[in-house]
Design an enzyme around this catalytic site. Structure first.
Site, PDB file in Angstrom:
ATOM      1  N   CYS A  72       0.828  -1.203   0.000  1.00 58.52           N
ATOM      2  CA  CYS A  72       0.000   0.000   0.000  1.00 58.52           C
ATOM      3  C   CYS A  72       0.867   1.259   0.000  1.00 58.52           C
ATOM      4  O   CYS A  72       0.616   2.200  -0.762  1.00 58.52           O
ATOM      5  CB  CYS A  72      -0.925  -0.004   1.225  1.00 58.52           C
ATOM      6  SG  CYS A  72      -2.137   1.330   1.218  1.00 58.52           S
ATOM      7  N   CYS A  73       1.877   1.287   0.858  1.00 62.52           N
ATOM      8  CA  CYS A  73       2.788   2.435   0.890  1.00 62.52           C
ATOM      9  C   CYS A  73       3.487   2.620  -0.458  1.00 62.52           C
ATOM     10  O   CYS A  73       3.727   3.749  -0.902  1.00 62.52           O
ATOM     11  CB  CYS A  73       3.820   2.257   1.996  1.00 62.52           C
ATOM     12  SG  CYS A  73       3.170   2.438   3.677  1.00 62.52           S
TER      13      CYS A  73
ATOM     14  N   CYS B 103      -1.412   8.668   6.910  1.00 64.68           N
ATOM     15  CA  CYS B 103      -2.748   8.341   6.427  1.00 64.68           C
ATOM     16  C   CYS B 103      -3.670   8.089   7.630  1.00 64.68           C
ATOM     17  O   CYS B 103      -3.249   7.548   8.651  1.00 64.68           O
ATOM     18  CB  CYS B 103      -2.699   7.102   5.540  1.00 64.68           C
ATOM     19  SG  CYS B 103      -1.849   7.357   3.972  1.00 64.68           S
TER      20      CYS B 103
ATOM     21  N   CYS C 147      -3.902   4.628   9.268  1.00 60.55           N
ATOM     22  CA  CYS C 147      -2.614   4.089   9.733  1.00 60.55           C
ATOM     23  C   CYS C 147      -1.984   4.929  10.836  1.00 60.55           C
ATOM     24  O   CYS C 147      -0.810   4.737  11.159  1.00 60.55           O
ATOM     25  CB  CYS C 147      -1.645   3.980   8.564  1.00 60.55           C
ATOM     26  SG  CYS C 147      -2.229   2.899   7.245  1.00 60.55           S
TER      27      CYS C 147
ATOM     28  N   CYS D 117       7.722   3.709   6.095  1.00 61.38           N
ATOM     29  CA  CYS D 117       6.909   3.417   4.909  1.00 61.38           C
ATOM     30  C   CYS D 117       7.766   3.081   3.694  1.00 61.38           C
ATOM     31  O   CYS D 117       7.266   2.568   2.699  1.00 61.38           O
ATOM     32  CB  CYS D 117       5.997   4.599   4.584  1.00 61.38           C
ATOM     33  SG  CYS D 117       6.876   6.106   4.146  1.00 61.38           S
TER      34      CYS D 117
END
Length: 245
Positions: free
Chosen positions: A120-121, A203, A206, A231
């Site tokens: 995702c990162c 985010c 997170c 990240c």
């Protein structure tokens, strides 16, 4: 203008500690063909943005709009653009990358595994970062040594061999108190989440507020049991770094 390289990192690491923040930024701008500061709208980055607006407007500003930011962060971006009259360019993830991630892991699949979180990162941060830094030979960040144990050895400058540019951290030696003092003295706009226990803001899914005694970055990806979690934006340099203090 001479090329920026690992020798430049050594020189900056030697000279920046003795300079004021404004002078550090002027020096950085002077050696760069194109310098880009990436801002997450956190308090350190707001300090750098204010200083750049006053002393080194030749440094370009970029932010990574992941699509999962807090509303407070998005509002602060708009306010900061107006306050300083700066063109802070937002780089967003590609729709196909987000779709691929969602198809493989689910919308919030980053909670499920380290692999998924890094994926995702990668889609939401690393790919947009590459676009933000395209054509740059100097990357300016708001990293500080006392943000977490993983950042305790943050240098003033290092050659990022993977990206082929010089990474400079003008606030490497600043304490949290130094940052807060600058904010108060210069009336720098900051994210209201900081006052609610969020010293480090990423985010929304997170990031949580930190607990008493925790490090500034303990609220990032809190479900992972690893104090060095990052990240991937700030990977280790490929050649020795120059800390100077």
């Amino acid at each position: 203008m001479t090329p920026v390289n690992a020798d430049t990192a050594f020189e900056l690491g030697r000279t920046l500690p003795a300079l004021t923040l404004d002078a550090r930024l002027v020096r950085i701008a002077a050696i760069a063909h194109r310098a880009v500061m990436t801002t997450s709208l956190g308090v350190e980055d707001q300090v750098l943005t204010a200083a750049i607006a006053g002393a080194a407007r030749g440094i370009h500003l970029a932010t990574l709009d992941t699509g999962r930011l807090f509303p407070e962060t998005e509002a602060l971006l708009a306010e900061t653009r107006v306050r300083y009259g700066l063109d802070i360019v937002a780089y967003r993830p590609r729709a196909e990358d987000v779709e691929d991630f969602t198809a493989r892991y689910g919308v919030d699949g980053f909670y499920g595994s380290r692999e998924a979180r890094h994926a995702c990162c990668h889609a939401r941060k690393l790919v947009p970062l590459a676009r933000a830094l395209k054509g740059a030979d100097v990357w300016v960040t708001g990293l500080r040594r006392d943000q977490s144990g993983a950042r305790a050895s943050t240098p003033f400058a290092e050659w990022d061999g993977e990206r082929g540019l010089l990474k400079v951290n003008p606030l490497a030696d600043w304490s949290g108190e130094d940052v807060r003092a600058y904010v108060a003295a210069h009336d720098v706009p900051v994210n209201p989440l900081h006052a609610r226990g969020y010293p480090s803001i990423g985010c929304e899914p997170c990031t949580r507020a930190v607990k008493p005694g925790e490090s500034e970055r303990a609220g990032r990806w809190w479900w992972e049991r690893d104090d060095t979690r990052e990240c991937g934006l700030h990977v280790a340099a490929k050649v020795p770094a120059y800390a100077s203090s």
